[in-house]
Motif scaffolding. Structure first.
Motif, PDB file in Angstrom:
ATOM      1  N   ASP A  16       0.843  -1.194   0.000  1.00  0.00           N
ATOM      2  CA  ASP A  16       0.000   0.000   0.000  1.00  0.00           C
ATOM      3  C   ASP A  16       0.879   1.245   0.000  1.00  0.00           C
ATOM      4  OD1 ASP A  16      -2.357  -1.469   0.114  1.00  0.00           O
ATOM      5  OD2 ASP A  16      -2.339  -1.546   2.295  1.00  0.00           O
TER       6      ASP A  16
ATOM      7  N   ARG B 166      -2.629   0.282  -4.338  1.00  0.00           N
ATOM      8  CA  ARG B 166      -2.213  -1.014  -3.805  1.00  0.00           C
ATOM      9  C   ARG B 166      -1.777  -1.906  -4.966  1.00  0.00           C
ATOM     10  NH1 ARG B 166      -5.173  -5.266   0.262  1.00  0.00           N
ATOM     11  NH2 ARG B 166      -4.376  -3.753   1.740  1.00  0.00           N
TER      12      ARG B 166
ATOM     13  N   MET C  43      -2.399  -7.682  -9.504  1.00  0.00           N
ATOM     14  CA  MET C  43      -3.495  -6.717  -9.479  1.00  0.00           C
ATOM     15  C   MET C  43      -2.987  -5.365  -9.005  1.00  0.00           C
ATOM     16  SD  MET C  43      -7.045  -6.942  -7.263  1.00  0.00           S
ATOM     17  CE  MET C  43      -7.467  -8.500  -8.051  1.00  0.00           C
TER      18      MET C  43
ATOM     19  N   ASN D 234      -4.648  -1.734  -7.748  1.00  0.00           N
ATOM     20  CA  ASN D 234      -5.861  -1.028  -7.343  1.00  0.00           C
ATOM     21  C   ASN D 234      -5.520   0.424  -7.025  1.00  0.00           C
ATOM     22  OD1 ASN D 234      -7.501  -3.427  -7.359  1.00  0.00           O
ATOM     23  ND2 ASN D 234      -6.546  -3.989  -5.429  1.00  0.00           N
ATOM     24  N   GLN D 235      -6.449   1.313  -7.351  1.00  0.00           N
ATOM     25  CA  GLN D 235      -6.242   2.726  -7.080  1.00  0.00           C
ATOM     26  C   GLN D 235      -7.542   3.355  -6.604  1.00  0.00           C
ATOM     27  OE1 GLN D 235      -3.416   4.536  -7.229  1.00  0.00           O
ATOM     28  NE2 GLN D 235      -4.376   6.499  -6.757  1.00  0.00           N
TER      29      GLN D 235
ATOM     30  N   ASN E 206     -12.813   4.304  -7.860  1.00  0.00           N
ATOM     31  CA  ASN E 206     -11.860   3.221  -7.624  1.00  0.00           C
ATOM     32  C   ASN E 206     -11.682   2.445  -8.921  1.00  0.00           C
ATOM     33  OD1 ASN E 206     -11.548   3.186  -4.499  1.00  0.00           O
ATOM     34  ND2 ASN E 206     -13.744   3.266  -4.841  1.00  0.00           N
ATOM     35  N   THR E 207     -10.454   2.119  -9.244  1.00  0.00           N
ATOM     36  CA  THR E 207     -10.181   1.328 -10.440  1.00  0.00           C
ATOM     37  C   THR E 207      -9.291   0.144 -10.078  1.00  0.00           C
ATOM     38  OG1 THR E 207      -8.257   2.679 -11.016  1.00  0.00           O
ATOM     39  CG2 THR E 207     -10.378   3.315 -11.973  1.00  0.00           C
ATOM     40  N   SER E 208      -9.387  -0.888 -10.903  1.00  0.00           N
ATOM     41  CA  SER E 208      -8.596  -2.097 -10.690  1.00  0.00           C
ATOM     42  C   SER E 208      -8.212  -2.678 -12.040  1.00  0.00           C
ATOM     43  CB  SER E 208      -9.404  -3.119  -9.889  1.00  0.00           C
ATOM     44  OG  SER E 208      -8.711  -4.345  -9.787  1.00  0.00           O
TER      45      SER E 208
ATOM     46  N   SER F  65      -5.960  -6.118 -13.546  1.00  0.00           N
ATOM     47  CA  SER F  65      -5.268  -7.340 -13.134  1.00  0.00           C
ATOM     48  C   SER F  65      -5.038  -8.253 -14.325  1.00  0.00           C
ATOM     49  CB  SER F  65      -6.070  -8.076 -12.056  1.00  0.00           C
ATOM     50  OG  SER F  65      -7.358  -8.410 -12.525  1.00  0.00           O
TER      51      SER F  65
ATOM     52  N   ASN G  37     -17.212  -4.191 -14.883  1.00  0.00           N
ATOM     53  CA  ASN G  37     -16.138  -5.182 -14.851  1.00  0.00           C
ATOM     54  C   ASN G  37     -16.036  -5.818 -16.235  1.00  0.00           C
ATOM     55  OD1 ASN G  37     -14.565  -7.573 -14.376  1.00  0.00           O
ATOM     56  ND2 ASN G  37     -14.994  -7.332 -12.196  1.00  0.00           N
TER      57      ASN G  37
ATOM     58  N   GLN H 176     -10.494  -5.557   1.581  1.00  0.00           N
ATOM     59  CA  GLN H 176     -10.534  -4.250   0.940  1.00  0.00           C
ATOM     60  C   GLN H 176     -11.584  -4.260  -0.168  1.00  0.00           C
ATOM     61  OE1 GLN H 176      -8.570  -1.591   1.773  1.00  0.00           O
ATOM     62  NE2 GLN H 176      -7.501  -2.715   3.386  1.00  0.00           N
TER      63      GLN H 176
ATOM     64  N   GLU I   8     -12.875  -3.336  -3.651  1.00  0.00           N
ATOM     65  CA  GLU I   8     -12.209  -3.021  -4.903  1.00  0.00           C
ATOM     66  C   GLU I   8     -13.227  -2.940  -6.022  1.00  0.00           C
ATOM     67  OE1 GLU I   8      -9.591  -6.286  -5.113  1.00  0.00           O
ATOM     68  OE2 GLU I   8      -8.232  -5.561  -3.560  1.00  0.00           O
TER      69      GLU I   8
END
Length: 681
Positions: free
Chosen positions: A410, A419, A436, A438-439, A450-452, A454, A494, A601, A603
């Motif tokens: 983090d 993360r 992955m 994550n922001q 929030n974005t992810s 991976s 997604n 968390q 996400e």
């Protein structure tokens, strides 16, 4: 159609009659008071020794309630009352290969609330589900009706909560506050009551026709036939001790899904619970004994003991249990056919946060598997801006061994909080590793994003040892907020696609727009989509024949909901939740979500849990919406505890310690809470 028409007529008459009676009773309580009556208790000036909260930044002329936000037109006369009516139109479609279907879920939803000076807080909720089709074996009533009363005071320190209509069976607090095993409540069409008095005395009862809640936006209630009744009580006979018991009986209930234990589609059961709890500072013990029979089967017994001790920065949790097969609670199956124990050790320091545990579970009947599960996770704060952590799991069972490792880093950055996470899992079906990023983006007040991103690599056996190697790219976005004074957006999207190997691409989206037409009118538009492309995994039908590639058809579900909403609120709150009249207050807003990767968390890409009850300080309740969101708009400033009743969580999801979360509320502030449910192991 005739039954639906009759139901619509009943809902309309009930809403009009009760709303009229409520308004009359509130007005009557405020204007017609005996000469000997005490001053109105909702005025802080009339309470001896209570100083009304004084706003030091905004002038005292601002009289609007903090839950409303429209000081110019807000009617602050009388006690709080509100009305909300939704008209919903929808179009739902489903496609799978050559098959397709289209349905609609149209109807009306009405919600009203009002507070009284002497009879507690009341609410009346109803819906008319006009688009649902009912088969000959389904007894859907075409909507829902629920009348609730909370916190009605009586002499001697007693308070009562009552509900009539489409409700859930009540449990005593000892049955609900279980750290490991919980006894689920069941939807019924009937009546429930809950009385609380001195010395920790609580009496609950309820009964009616069991059923199921249906519908995506417009709720409907489908009865399952038969009958169900429950009654229980608990009290505190001595310092630190609480004891209680409860019985529940289900008679000739249609299970709706799958056969009963005896192979029929009907279930009859009777179950009793005896429970005791000891609490002394940092030590807590729970003792529970369960006895029941199901559909003529011999009596089954269950018992478990849970304990916890806090010593400085260390917390120990342990328990033993044995639960015979074929035990139920009403018409709900519970964890059964298992015996064993567990131990957890937690440590929380200024920089370290660590938990380790071991579970040993064996089958009582010998027909199930035996499992040993080891888990450990820790997080270390390297500095103000850097934190690292890991999660490790090992499962040894009759069918083989599985294990997983996860590490994360983090770090706040110029754009928000980021993360980086790396996971690896090995199971009997194959291996999987994931990278992955994550922001959580720093956004203006009132907006979140929030974005992810991976990359997931799967190496598994499809059949007879033939390996499937696939690499997936997954992108997800979750966010929302009010971008203008009138326009609000909430969404979760997604997207996944195979960049190598054979796997179905997929898209899931849930996006809602809200437009404030006027102070009382809103227009809401919701779009959701879930689709997976066609693909052809290799399979082996015979050791003598070459592999073939049977096609898996594409699947797509899509829905559009259009809602016109009218809402009106007036009056001042009797008191903020948990506080005295005139006290400072703020807002709690949160979300119950399904923690897909069990990392604690939220996400982007993780779904919310709808229709779940959230309890504030053990007294006040709210329901999550279709996206898992809930709110308590007016809560007294200070420390509060939130818990979740997990009865409506989809299997195999569960919450540890009922999702217990402690929060601090500031005056005129908004406290955001996210509570994650994890898969049962």
């Amino acid at each position: 159609m005739k039954s639906n028409a009759r139901f619509v007529h009943r809902v309309a008459c009930t809403l009009v009659g009760l709303a009229t009676g409520a308004c009359w009773s509130v007005a009557h309580a405020q204007t017609v008071m005996p000469a000997t009556a005490a001053p109105p208790s909702w005025s802080a000036a009339n309470l001896p020794g209570v100083t009304a909260f004084q706003d030091k930044y905004i002038g005292a002329s601002t009289a609007a309630d903090v839950s409303q936000g429209d000081a110019e037109t807000h009617d602050d006369q009388g006690l709080a009352r509100s009305l909300q009516i939704d008209g919903v139109m929808s179009s739902l479609s489903s496609h799978e290969g050559p098959y397709s279907s289209k349905v609609s879920e149209d109807g009306f939803i009405a919600k009203s609330q009002w507070e009284t000076a002497a009879y507690g807080a009341w609410s009346l909720d109803g819906s008319v589900h006009a688009g649902a089709s009912q088969g000959p074996e389904e007894h859907g009533q075409g909507g829902t009706v629920t009348l609730r009363q909370r916190g009605m005071p009586f002499d001697g320190g007693w308070q009562a909560d009552n509900a009539l209509g489409d409700v859930n069976t009540p449990d005593i607090n000892l049955a609900r506050l279980q750290p490991r095993f919980y006894l689920p409540t069941s939807p019924i069409q009937g009546l429930t009551t809950d009385w609380r008095g001195p010395d920790g005395l609580q009496v609950t009862a309820g009964g009616g026709v069991p059923g199921m809640f249906e519908g995506i936006v417009v709720p409907n209630f489908r009865t399952l036939g038969g009958a169900m009744a429950t009654a229980g009580a608990q009290w505190s006979p001595a310092a630190h001790w609480t004891v209680g018991g409860q019985v529940i009986d289900a008679n000739d209930v249609n299970l709706a899904v799958g056969p009963a234990i005896d192979g029929s589609t009907r279930l009859t059961s009777a179950t009793g619970l005896m429970s005791a709890a000891y609490q002394d500072g940092n030590r807590h013990l729970d003792f529970n004994l369960l006895d029941g029979d199901v559909s003529g089967k011999a009596n089954g017994l269950g018992g478990w003991v849970d304990g916890s001790v806090t010593q400085g920065r260390f917390q120990h949790d342990a328990g033993i249990f044995r639960i015979d097969p074929n035990l139920t609670w009403g018409n709900q199956l519970i964890a059964n056919d298992m015996e064993g124990g567990y131990y957890r050790l937690g440590y929380q320091g200024r920089r370290w946060l660590t938990d380790v545990g071991i579970d040993q579970v064996r089958s009582v009947s010998g027909l199930g598997g035996n499992t040993t599960f080891l888990t450990g996770d820790s997080r270390y704060q390297l500095s103000r801006d850097w934190g690292i952590g890991e999660v490790a799991n090992l499962s040894r069972n009759t069918g083989g061994n599985s294990w997983s490792l996860q590490g994360f880093l983090d770090h706040p950055n110029r754009w928000g909080n980021g993360r980086a996470q790396l996971e690896y899992a090995h199971t009997m079906m194959g291996d999987e590793d994931t990278l992955m990023l994550n922001q959580a983006w720093g956004m203006p007040v009132g907006i979140r994003l929030n974005t992810s991103a991976s990359v997931e690599r799967i190496n598994g056996a499809v059949l007879n040892g033939l390996a499937q190697n696939t690499t997936l790219l997954i992108l997800a976005v979750d966010g929302g907020g009010h971008f203008t004074g009138k326009l609000g957006v909430e969404g979760n999207v997604n997207w996944s696609s195979a960049v190598q190997g054979r796997a179905a691409p997929g898209v899931s989206a849930n996006v809602s727009l809200t437009y404030q037409i006027s102070r009382s009118w809103e227009l809401l538009a919701t779009y959701y989509e879930s689709q997976a492309g066609s693909w052809t995994p290799l399979t082996v039908n015979s050791p003598l024949a070459p592999p073939v590639a049977p096609p898996i058809p594409a699947m797509q579900e899509r829905g559009v909901f259009l809602t016109l909403r009218y809402k009106r609120a007036a009056g001042m709150h009797f008191a903020p939740l948990g506080g005295a009249p005139g006290a400072g207050a703020g807002e709690i807003a949160g979300m119950v979500y399904l923690d897909a990767n069990n990392n604690g968390q939220f996400e982007a890409g993780e779904a919310g849990a709808p229709n779940v009850t959230v309890i504030l300080d053990g007294r006040f309740s709210a329901q999550t919406d279709a996206n898992g969101r809930f709110s308590f708009p007016v809560v007294v400033t200070g420390h509060h505890v939130i818990k979740v009743v997990s009865d409506n969580l989809p299997l195999p999801w569960a919450l540890a310690a009922e999702g217990r979360t402690e929060v601090e509320v500031t005056t005129r502030g908004r406290t955001d809470v996210k509570i994650g449910a994890q898969r049962l192991r």
